[in-house]
Motif scaffolding. Structure first.
Motif, short mmCIF file in Angstrom:
data_model
loop_
_atom_site.label_atom_id
_atom_site.label_comp_id
_atom_site.label_asym_id
_atom_site.label_seq_id
_atom_site.Cartn_x
_atom_site.Cartn_y
_atom_site.Cartn_z
N ARG A 21 -2.26 -1.55 -10.48
CA ARG A 21 -2.09 -0.86 -9.22
C ARG A 21 -3.31 -1.04 -8.34
O ARG A 21 -4.43 -0.87 -8.78
N ASN A 22 -3.11 -1.42 -7.10
CA ASN A 22 -4.20 -1.59 -6.16
C ASN A 22 -3.93 -0.67 -4.98
O ASN A 22 -3.09 -0.96 -4.14
N THR A 23 -4.65 0.44 -4.93
CA THR A 23 -4.40 1.43 -3.88
C THR A 23 -5.24 1.18 -2.63
O THR A 23 -5.07 1.87 -1.65
N TYR A 24 -6.15 0.21 -2.67
CA TYR A 24 -7.05 0.00 -1.55
C TYR A 24 -6.64 -1.15 -0.65
O TYR A 24 -7.18 -1.31 0.43
N THR A 25 -5.72 -1.98 -1.08
CA THR A 25 -5.30 -3.12 -0.28
C THR A 25 -3.85 -2.91 0.13
O THR A 25 -3.00 -2.68 -0.72
N PRO A 26 -3.56 -3.01 1.41
CA PRO A 26 -2.16 -2.89 1.84
C PRO A 26 -1.31 -3.98 1.19
O PRO A 26 -1.79 -5.09 0.92
N ALA A 27 -0.06 -3.66 0.96
CA ALA A 27 0.84 -4.61 0.29
C ALA A 27 0.92 -5.93 1.04
O ALA A 27 1.06 -6.99 0.42
N ALA A 95 -19.66 -1.07 -2.32
CA ALA A 95 -18.29 -1.33 -1.85
C ALA A 95 -17.32 -0.26 -2.34
O ALA A 95 -16.39 0.12 -1.63
N SER A 96 -17.53 0.26 -3.56
CA SER A 96 -16.60 1.26 -4.09
C SER A 96 -16.77 2.61 -3.41
O SER A 96 -15.86 3.43 -3.43
N ARG A 97 -17.89 2.83 -2.77
CA ARG A 97 -18.12 4.11 -2.07
C ARG A 97 -17.68 4.05 -0.61
O ARG A 97 -17.69 5.05 0.09
N THR A 98 -17.27 2.88 -0.15
CA THR A 98 -16.82 2.73 1.22
C THR A 98 -15.48 3.42 1.40
O THR A 98 -14.57 3.24 0.60
N LYS A 99 -15.37 4.21 2.42
CA LYS A 99 -14.13 4.94 2.69
C LYS A 99 -13.07 4.00 3.25
O LYS A 99 -13.35 3.14 4.07
N VAL A 100 -11.84 4.19 2.79
CA VAL A 100 -10.71 3.38 3.23
C VAL A 100 -9.91 4.21 4.22
O VAL A 100 -9.62 5.38 3.96
N PRO A 101 -9.56 3.66 5.37
CA PRO A 101 -8.73 4.41 6.32
C PRO A 101 -7.42 4.85 5.65
O PRO A 101 -6.88 4.14 4.81
N GLN A 102 -6.93 6.02 6.01
CA GLN A 102 -5.76 6.59 5.36
C GLN A 102 -4.52 5.72 5.45
O GLN A 102 -3.71 5.71 4.56
N GLU A 103 -4.35 4.96 6.53
CA GLU A 103 -3.15 4.13 6.64
C GLU A 103 -3.16 3.00 5.61
O GLU A 103 -2.13 2.44 5.30
N HIS A 104 -4.35 2.67 5.06
CA HIS A 104 -4.44 1.61 4.06
C HIS A 104 -4.49 2.17 2.65
O HIS A 104 -4.57 1.41 1.70
N ALA A 105 -4.49 3.47 2.49
CA ALA A 105 -4.65 4.07 1.17
C ALA A 105 -3.32 4.36 0.47
O ALA A 105 -3.31 5.01 -0.54
N GLN A 106 -2.23 3.87 0.99
CA GLN A 106 -0.92 4.11 0.38
C GLN A 106 -0.79 3.27 -0.90
O GLN A 106 -1.13 2.11 -0.90
#
Length: 112
Positions: A21-27, A95-106
């Protein structure tokens, strides 16, 4: 389920470490991310082999009529590898502490 198990699952979701599962990269960007990862790994191993071979070939000593890499060459190479490993670990932490915008966190939904 126990509270500890739920907390572990929640922590895994935060870190994006759950297998498959990759929750940080949009499909829509998964293929590009995979390609960039493969390219970076290929370039890294190519450069590491070239630099390592150059260092070992440039610092030699004679033994029985043959030129072999010296102990100093191996020490220099291991120091370079250690510095590169620490730098990569630090970059990974940053890089792991960088916040991901909510639209990309799905989360990505996989179909079988």
């Amino acid at each position: 389920m126990t509270q500890d198990h739920d907390a572990d699952e929640e922590r895994q979701d935060e870190l994006g470490t759950e297998v498959g599962r990759n929750t940080y990269t949009p499909a829509t960007d998964l293929a590009a991310a995979n390609g960039i990862n493969a390219l970076a790994r290929s370039l890294g191993s190519t450069l590491a082999s070239a630099v390592g071979g150059s260092i070992l070939a440039s610092m030699t000593m004679a033994l029985g009529g043959f030129e072999i890499p010296s102990l100093k060459a191996y020490r220099v190479l291991f120091v370079i590898c250690a510095v590169a490993a620490v730098a990569a670990a630090l970059l990974g932490l940053i890089a792991s502490r960088t916040k991901v915008p909510q639209e990309h966190a799905q989360p990505v939904v996989e179909t079988v």
